[in-house]
Design a protein around this motif. Structure first.
Motif, PDB file in Angstrom:
ATOM      1  N   ALA A  72       0.832  -1.194   0.000  1.00 31.08           N
ATOM      2  CA  ALA A  72       0.000   0.000   0.000  1.00 31.08           C
ATOM      3  C   ALA A  72       0.874   1.254   0.000  1.00 31.08           C
ATOM      4  CB  ALA A  72      -0.925  -0.006   1.209  1.00 31.08           C
ATOM      5  N   LEU A  73       1.937   1.238   0.809  1.00 29.94           N
ATOM      6  CA  LEU A  73       2.793   2.426   0.887  1.00 29.94           C
ATOM      7  C   LEU A  73       3.506   2.683  -0.426  1.00 29.94           C
ATOM      8  CD1 LEU A  73       4.236   2.026   4.478  1.00 29.94           C
ATOM      9  CD2 LEU A  73       2.805   3.883   3.652  1.00 29.94           C
ATOM     10  N   MET A  74       4.024   1.609  -1.038  1.00 28.18           N
ATOM     11  CA  MET A  74       4.702   1.784  -2.324  1.00 28.18           C
ATOM     12  C   MET A  74       3.736   2.336  -3.348  1.00 28.18           C
ATOM     13  SD  MET A  74       7.372  -1.159  -3.265  1.00 28.18           S
ATOM     14  CE  MET A  74       6.360  -2.551  -2.816  1.00 28.18           C
ATOM     15  N   GLY A  75       2.549   1.772  -3.367  1.00 25.31           N
ATOM     16  CA  GLY A  75       1.544   2.207  -4.320  1.00 25.31           C
ATOM     17  C   GLY A  75       1.204   3.674  -4.128  1.00 25.31           C
ATOM     18  N   TYR A  76       1.057   4.054  -2.883  1.00 25.81           N
ATOM     19  CA  TYR A  76       0.699   5.433  -2.573  1.00 25.81           C
ATOM     20  C   TYR A  76       1.801   6.392  -3.004  1.00 25.81           C
ATOM     21  CZ  TYR A  76      -1.453   9.218   0.074  1.00 25.81           C
ATOM     22  OH  TYR A  76      -2.054  10.378   0.444  1.00 25.81           O
ATOM     23  N   LEU A  77       3.036   5.976  -2.784  1.00 31.51           N
ATOM     24  CA  LEU A  77       4.169   6.813  -3.187  1.00 31.51           C
ATOM     25  C   LEU A  77       4.153   7.017  -4.700  1.00 31.51           C
ATOM     26  CD1 LEU A  77       6.799   8.290  -2.606  1.00 31.51           C
ATOM     27  CD2 LEU A  77       8.002   6.122  -2.796  1.00 31.51           C
ATOM     28  N   VAL A  78       4.041   5.914  -5.426  1.00 27.35           N
ATOM     29  CA  VAL A  78       4.055   6.007  -6.879  1.00 27.35           C
ATOM     30  C   VAL A  78       2.890   6.870  -7.360  1.00 27.35           C
ATOM     31  CG1 VAL A  78       3.833   4.690  -9.013  1.00 27.35           C
ATOM     32  CG2 VAL A  78       5.233   3.803  -7.140  1.00 27.35           C
ATOM     33  N   LEU A  79       1.708   6.621  -6.822  1.00 24.91           N
ATOM     34  CA  LEU A  79       0.532   7.398  -7.237  1.00 24.91           C
ATOM     35  C   LEU A  79       0.762   8.884  -7.031  1.00 24.91           C
ATOM     36  CD1 LEU A  79      -2.519   5.334  -5.943  1.00 24.91           C
ATOM     37  CD2 LEU A  79      -1.985   5.927  -8.304  1.00 24.91           C
ATOM     38  N   ASN A  80       1.258   9.248  -5.853  1.00 30.55           N
ATOM     39  CA  ASN A  80       1.441  10.661  -5.568  1.00 30.55           C
ATOM     40  C   ASN A  80       2.502  11.296  -6.443  1.00 30.55           C
ATOM     41  OD1 ASN A  80      -0.149  12.060  -3.391  1.00 30.55           O
ATOM     42  ND2 ASN A  80       0.187  10.037  -2.523  1.00 30.55           N
ATOM     43  N   LEU A  81       3.569  10.529  -6.730  1.00 29.92           N
ATOM     44  CA  LEU A  81       4.611  11.063  -7.601  1.00 29.92           C
ATOM     45  C   LEU A  81       4.034  11.329  -8.982  1.00 29.92           C
ATOM     46  CD1 LEU A  81       7.762   8.938  -6.694  1.00 29.92           C
ATOM     47  CD2 LEU A  81       7.488  11.403  -6.444  1.00 29.92           C
ATOM     48  N   VAL A  82       3.326  10.343  -9.511  1.00 35.60           N
ATOM     49  CA  VAL A  82       2.785  10.483 -10.862  1.00 35.60           C
ATOM     50  C   VAL A  82       1.750  11.597 -10.919  1.00 35.60           C
ATOM     51  CG1 VAL A  82       1.442   9.327 -12.652  1.00 35.60           C
ATOM     52  CG2 VAL A  82       3.231   8.076 -11.434  1.00 35.60           C
ATOM     53  N   ILE A  83       0.820  11.564  -9.982  1.00 38.78           N
ATOM     54  CA  ILE A  83      -0.246  12.571  -9.987  1.00 38.78           C
ATOM     55  C   ILE A  83       0.334  13.965  -9.801  1.00 38.78           C
ATOM     56  CG2 ILE A  83      -2.279  13.427  -8.773  1.00 38.78           C
ATOM     57  CD1 ILE A  83      -2.819  10.458  -8.013  1.00 38.78           C
ATOM     58  N   GLY A  84       1.184  14.099  -8.791  1.00 33.33           N
ATOM     59  CA  GLY A  84       1.777  15.408  -8.491  1.00 33.33           C
ATOM     60  C   GLY A  84       2.522  15.948  -9.697  1.00 33.33           C
ATOM     61  N   ALA A  85       3.375  15.098 -10.289  1.00 34.84           N
ATOM     62  CA  ALA A  85       4.201  15.572 -11.397  1.00 34.84           C
ATOM     63  C   ALA A  85       3.356  15.942 -12.611  1.00 34.84           C
ATOM     64  CB  ALA A  85       5.224  14.503 -11.771  1.00 34.84           C
ATOM     65  N   THR A  86       2.407  15.087 -12.997  1.00 36.12           N
ATOM     66  CA  THR A  86       1.649  15.377 -14.217  1.00 36.12           C
ATOM     67  C   THR A  86       0.723  16.578 -14.050  1.00 36.12           C
ATOM     68  OG1 THR A  86       0.168  13.623 -13.538  1.00 36.12           O
ATOM     69  CG2 THR A  86       1.646  13.114 -15.345  1.00 36.12           C
ATOM     70  N   THR A  87       0.009  16.634 -12.929  1.00 35.52           N
ATOM     71  CA  THR A  87      -0.913  17.760 -12.779  1.00 35.52           C
ATOM     72  C   THR A  87      -0.143  19.064 -12.695  1.00 35.52           C
ATOM     73  OG1 THR A  87      -0.978  17.364 -10.413  1.00 35.52           O
ATOM     74  CG2 THR A  87      -2.803  16.515 -11.682  1.00 35.52           C
ATOM     75  N   GLY A 124      -2.357  24.168 -19.321  1.00 35.76           N
ATOM     76  CA  GLY A 124      -3.448  23.345 -19.862  1.00 35.76           C
ATOM     77  C   GLY A 124      -4.001  22.425 -18.797  1.00 35.76           C
ATOM     78  N   PRO A 125      -5.047  21.674 -19.146  1.00 36.95           N
ATOM     79  CA  PRO A 125      -5.584  20.710 -18.190  1.00 36.95           C
ATOM     80  C   PRO A 125      -4.670  19.477 -18.114  1.00 36.95           C
ATOM     81  CG  PRO A 125      -6.756  20.564 -20.269  1.00 36.95           C
ATOM     82  CD  PRO A 125      -5.727  21.654 -20.434  1.00 36.95           C
ATOM     83  N   PRO A 126      -4.701  18.773 -17.015  1.00 37.23           N
ATOM     84  CA  PRO A 126      -3.868  17.575 -16.898  1.00 37.23           C
ATOM     85  C   PRO A 126      -4.373  16.503 -17.860  1.00 37.23           C
ATOM     86  CG  PRO A 126      -5.319  17.777 -14.997  1.00 37.23           C
ATOM     87  CD  PRO A 126      -5.476  19.022 -15.798  1.00 37.23           C
ATOM     88  N   PRO A 127      -3.481  15.606 -18.309  1.00 38.03           N
ATOM     89  CA  PRO A 127      -3.913  14.546 -19.211  1.00 38.03           C
ATOM     90  C   PRO A 127      -5.048  13.727 -18.590  1.00 38.03           C
ATOM     91  CG  PRO A 127      -1.750  14.072 -18.271  1.00 38.03           C
ATOM     92  CD  PRO A 127      -2.080  15.474 -17.930  1.00 38.03           C
ATOM     93  N   ARG A 128      -5.899  13.194 -19.470  1.00 37.54           N
ATOM     94  CA  ARG A 128      -7.091  12.544 -18.948  1.00 37.54           C
ATOM     95  C   ARG A 128      -6.821  11.282 -18.163  1.00 37.54           C
ATOM     96  NH1 ARG A 128     -11.575  12.276 -23.258  1.00 37.54           N
ATOM     97  NH2 ARG A 128     -12.377  10.835 -21.704  1.00 37.54           N
ATOM     98  N   TRP A 129      -5.709  10.615 -18.506  1.00 44.10           N
ATOM     99  CA  TRP A 129      -5.453   9.340 -17.831  1.00 44.10           C
ATOM    100  C   TRP A 129      -5.118   9.491 -16.356  1.00 44.10           C
ATOM    101  CZ3 TRP A 129      -0.591   9.269 -15.843  1.00 44.10           C
ATOM    102  CH2 TRP A 129       0.366  10.073 -16.466  1.00 44.10           C
ATOM    103  N   VAL A 130      -4.809  10.707 -15.878  1.00 43.62           N
ATOM    104  CA  VAL A 130      -4.486  10.807 -14.443  1.00 43.62           C
ATOM    105  C   VAL A 130      -5.734  10.812 -13.572  1.00 43.62           C
ATOM    106  CG1 VAL A 130      -2.197  11.834 -14.372  1.00 43.62           C
ATOM    107  CG2 VAL A 130      -4.207  13.293 -14.602  1.00 43.62           C
ATOM    108  N   LYS A 131      -6.844  11.188 -14.169  1.00 47.44           N
ATOM    109  CA  LYS A 131      -8.065  11.279 -13.354  1.00 47.44           C
ATOM    110  C   LYS A 131      -8.374   9.961 -12.613  1.00 47.44           C
ATOM    111  CE  LYS A 131     -11.614  13.501 -11.847  1.00 47.44           C
ATOM    112  NZ  LYS A 131     -12.281  14.762 -11.744  1.00 47.44           N
TER     113      LYS A 131
END
Ligand code: SF4
Lengths: 386, 141, 267
Positions: A132-147, A155-162
């Motif tokens: 769970a912790l690894m997943g959360y880290l990866v999710l936050n990195l990806v979401i934070g960076a892309t948005t 522009g708006p963030p790519p649709r796949w991050v939603k």
């Protein structure tokens, strides 16, 4: 974008220097721990987990609390949190980075930590917690960076991050739930074996994390760097107020069950925390302080007038964080071991090297946090100029 | 949290100092990556193979020597797991011989000198030898 | 050789998989299909021990048991009680059987010495929580095993054990094992390293050879200690333990927790 973290004023570098010093001190103590063993800590056969695991527990809460800004913003389109979201994600990233580090420094054979993944064990909560912790880290990195990147480009963030953002909400809740399950699934420890532990962890997390965010936001504004807006801060304050009241309510429920039933196993733990057992009462002054601060802060936070005063709010936030740190970062973990299954009451006090290692891990987290925020602030400043 | 700072130059502009950092970075990376090779090239010292103490009454280990040299660690780990975890204490070698799985009983009965056997090679190749941290060290005599 | 290779690939594969998130789940699937779950489930046989508290009251009997175990397993003698390693040791009756005593229990009973050791439970909580299967319940004979090579020293099992039967090596234990005049350890049982958890193993190394556990043998060797400890297979209807359990009133520690201890006490 990233290069912003490597350029900065003298004050910025001094700050990084302070964190690096902490890291260095921690590293020196850790190398001692590697050669001499965990004997250099205050832990013992009876109190076999201490401040490392307690910090881990506290920080999982801080990490999970990002959901308190992510959820209103993305799910309810609450615009006032627009500037705050990235700060919340940054805080989550740095907190969730520290979690595995605190586990790592607690291991007797840290070089074997990969065994958790090499021999995955479904029935162990530790395994699920790592996932769970690894997943959360990866999710936050990806979401934070892309948005953030999208926002920078205007522009708006790519649709796949939603979908990822939506996924991060239950994952945030799960990291703290599974962390509570680490404790609450143990029949050997009646103090921990309570169904309300997970809800209680979540409530205290949702009070301490947003409090930290308020303090961070006020600091950034004070430095004239970045203003998340008054409305955002006030909304956070309201969240803290509710979470704190619920937290105190949950703790009260625990007290009632233990004290009213008067079952020795349950009463002993509370006795140890607040009065001490067999003359061992190192925790008592802390627990009294923590509880008093918690109640005072909760009461004052409920009053809109006090919340509205930002100076005063800042003080209350410090109080909330301190009381929850005492509760989670010291009280809950250690008390589970007292009395031991064989009726022994053994005191635990962290040693100097143990505290140094703890400070070192916090140093790593703060270093990452500072650099992340530096990037955010720089990019935002550039946008304002343009 | 984040004290004052100078806004960075606009996107796409590479300044002199940028370049300096890039070159330094590349140089550091190269040194780190190539260090082992460079070290091997310049380090003088005995590179003849270590001389091992071998039992005089046997010409071959439980498997071919070449295989043992290359794979003894894999075999030992497998023995470790089957013996400790599965309780299997017999190993059938390539040649069909049945051998007792036992570090002390089988391996050490021939290779009874850690310092002149295990350690020689491990020191030579700089690989940590951890079996004897716990298992009774064969001192030989 | 084939087998080695397969294992190597499996381990290497698992290691690579382990690096990415999500993929560990896949690794889990593979490992499960290969290793199966070695955790709970009914073992075909189940070793058990009966401790006769009365016969163990004499200090020499208990001392002989503890000493025999310590020597058989190269257990260090660490003076600091916070770091002591114990496989079998003595506790007071009131602490071992907390729920069997009350305000009017005679002092002599409260203080009576009782030998305690790992209970090799039917449903061991330590096994349930261990994240690496470094501790597991052996299907063939119900012994709760420890793999010192695999333990990462997280001490989750110590938090989970309701009997305080597990000890962690806070420091290097080897310095605390008394060597004989030839500089040798008491036995050739492997010593442990710093940073792993250990506990009683029901003398698997001896029962494999058809010998009784060291403590049982030692108790029988002391005059008056005969039958203080009895060891046998619960699945064997004719075993001595079964005979005792059938004829005598025995109790186990903290029965209400449901762990199903396999060390029984005659009070
Ligand atoms: S300390 Fe070792 S045996 Fe105990 S739970 Fe952790 S890995 Fe398993």
């Amino acid at each position: 974008m990233l290069e912003a973290a490597f350029r900065g004023s003298k004050r910025y570098w001094i700050l990084l220097g302070v964190w690096s010093t902490l890291i260095l001190i921690g590293a020196i103590s850790f190398s001692r721990q590697l050669t001499e063993g965990l004997t250099i800590t205050g832990m013992s056969q009876d109190v076999s987990w201490g401040i490392y695991i307690a910090q881990f527990t506290f920080l999982v809460g801080v990490a999970a609390s990002a959901v308190m800004v992510v959820l209103p913003y993305y799910l309810h389109d609450y615009k006032a949190f627009g500037k705050l979201v990235i700060l919340g994600e940054g805080l989550a990233i740095s907190a969730v980075l520290m979690c595995p580090l605190f586990i790592l420094v607690d291991l007797g054979q840290p070089q074997r930590f990969t065994n958790v993944l090499l021999h995955p064990t479904m029935n162990s909560m530790m395994f699920w917690d790592s996932l769970a912790l690894m997943g959360y880290l990866v999710l936050n990195l990806v979401i934070g960076a892309t948005t953030f990147d999208a926002e920078r480009k205007g522009g708006p963030p790519p649709r796949w991050v939603k979908p990822l953002i939506l996924l991060s909400i239950p994952v945030a809740v799960s990291i703290h739930t599974v962390t509570a399950f680490l404790y609450s699934g143990l029949e050997a420890r009646p103090f921990w074996m309570t169904a309300i532990l997970a809800p209680r962890f979540l409530a205290s997390a949702f009070a301490s994390g947003p409090s930290l965010l308020i303090l961070i936001s006020l600091t950034l504004r004070g430095l004239k760097k970045f203003d998340v807006g008054r409305e955002a801060i006030q909304k956070l304050a309201l969240i803290v107020a509710y979470a704190m009241v619920i937290n105190i309510f949950f703790t009260g429920v625990e007290f009632f069950t233990a004290l009213y039933s008067d079952m020795p196993h349950h009463v002993h733990a509370f006795e140890y925390m607040f009065m001490g057992l067999e003359g061992q009462n190192v925790l008592a002054p802390w627990m009294w302080t923590g509880m008093s601060i918690a109640i005072i802060c909760a009461v004052l936070l409920i009053v809109p007038k006090f919340r509205a005063n930002e100076r005063f709010l800042a003080i209350l936030c410090v109080g909330v964080i301190a009381s929850i740190w005492i509760e989670k970062g010291m009280g809950i973990v250690v008390t589970g071991f007292v009395p031991s299954p064989l009726g022994k009451v053994v005191a635990y006090t962290p040693t100097a090297p143990e505290l140094a290692i703890t400070a070192g891990v916090y140093g790593i987290g703060l270093l990452v946090l500072t650099m992340l925020y530096k990037i955010v602030v720089t990019v935002r400043e550039r946008q304002q100029v343009m | 949290m984040v004290p004052g700072m100078i806004p960075v130059k606009g996107k796409g502009v590479r300044t002199m100092s940028d370049r300096k950092f890039i070159y330094i970075g590349i140089a550091v990376l190269l040194i780190v990556v190539l260090y082992p090779f460079l070290h091997g090239m310049v380090a003088s010292g005995d590179t003849t193979q270590p001389e091992l103490y071998l039992p005089s009454d046997a010409s071959e280990c439980i498997e071919e020597t070449e295989y043992m040299t290359a794979n003894h660690m894999v075999l030992l780990n497998e023995w470790r797991d089957t013996a400790v975890r599965e309780g299997i204490r017999e190993y059938t070698s390539q040649s069909g011989e049945i051998i007792k799985i036992s570090l002390t009983g089988t391996c050490i009965s021939c290779h009874g000198r850690k310092d002149e056997f295990c350690a020689r090679c491990h020191d030579y190749s700089n690989v940590t030898l951890s079996c004897w941290n716990c298992h009774v060290t064969p001192e030989g005599n | 050789m084939e087998r080695s290779r397969r294992r190597f690939f499996r381990d290497a594969g698992a290691a690579a998989l382990g690096l990415g998130y999500g993929l560990p789940v896949l690794g889990t699937g593979c490992s499960f299909s290969e290793e199966g779950t070695h955790t709970e489930g009914d073992p075909t046989n189940q070793w058990a021990m009966v401790v006769d508290i009365e016969k163990c009251k004499r200090d020499e009997v208990r001392a002989a048991c503890v000493e025999a175990c310590n020597r058989a397993h190269n257990i260090p003698d660490i003076p600091d009680p916070d770091e002591e390693i114990e496989w079998i040791w003595t506790e007071k009756y009131e602490h071992v059987f907390e729920d069997q005593v009350h305000d009017h229990t005679p002092h002599a009973v409260l203080e009576a010495p009782v030998l305690v050791l790992c209970n090799h439970c039917d449903k061991p909580p330590c096994v349930r929580v261990c994240p690496t299967q470094a501790t597991w319940k052996r299907e063939s004979d119900g012994v709760v095993m420890m793999d010192m090579h695999r333990c990462i020293g997280c001490r989750y099992c110590m938090a989970a054990c309701p009997y305080g039967s597990r000890s962690f090596n806070w420091r290097n234990p080897q310095e605390f094992i008394a060597k004989d005049v030839n500089g040798e350890y008491p036995s050739d049982y492997p010593t442990r390293s710093r940073g792993v958890v250990e506990k009683c193993n029901f003398c698997v190394e001896r029962i494999r050879e058809g010998l009784p556990p060291a403590c049982v043998e030692a108790a029988n060797g002391v005059s008056g200690g005969e039958g203080a400890l009895t060891f046998g297979d619960l699945a064997d209807p004719d075993s001595e333990v079964n005979r005792i359990l059938h004829d005598t009133h025995t109790i186990t520690r903290r029965h209400s927790l449901g762990t199903g201890p396999n060390v029984y006490y005659i009070i």
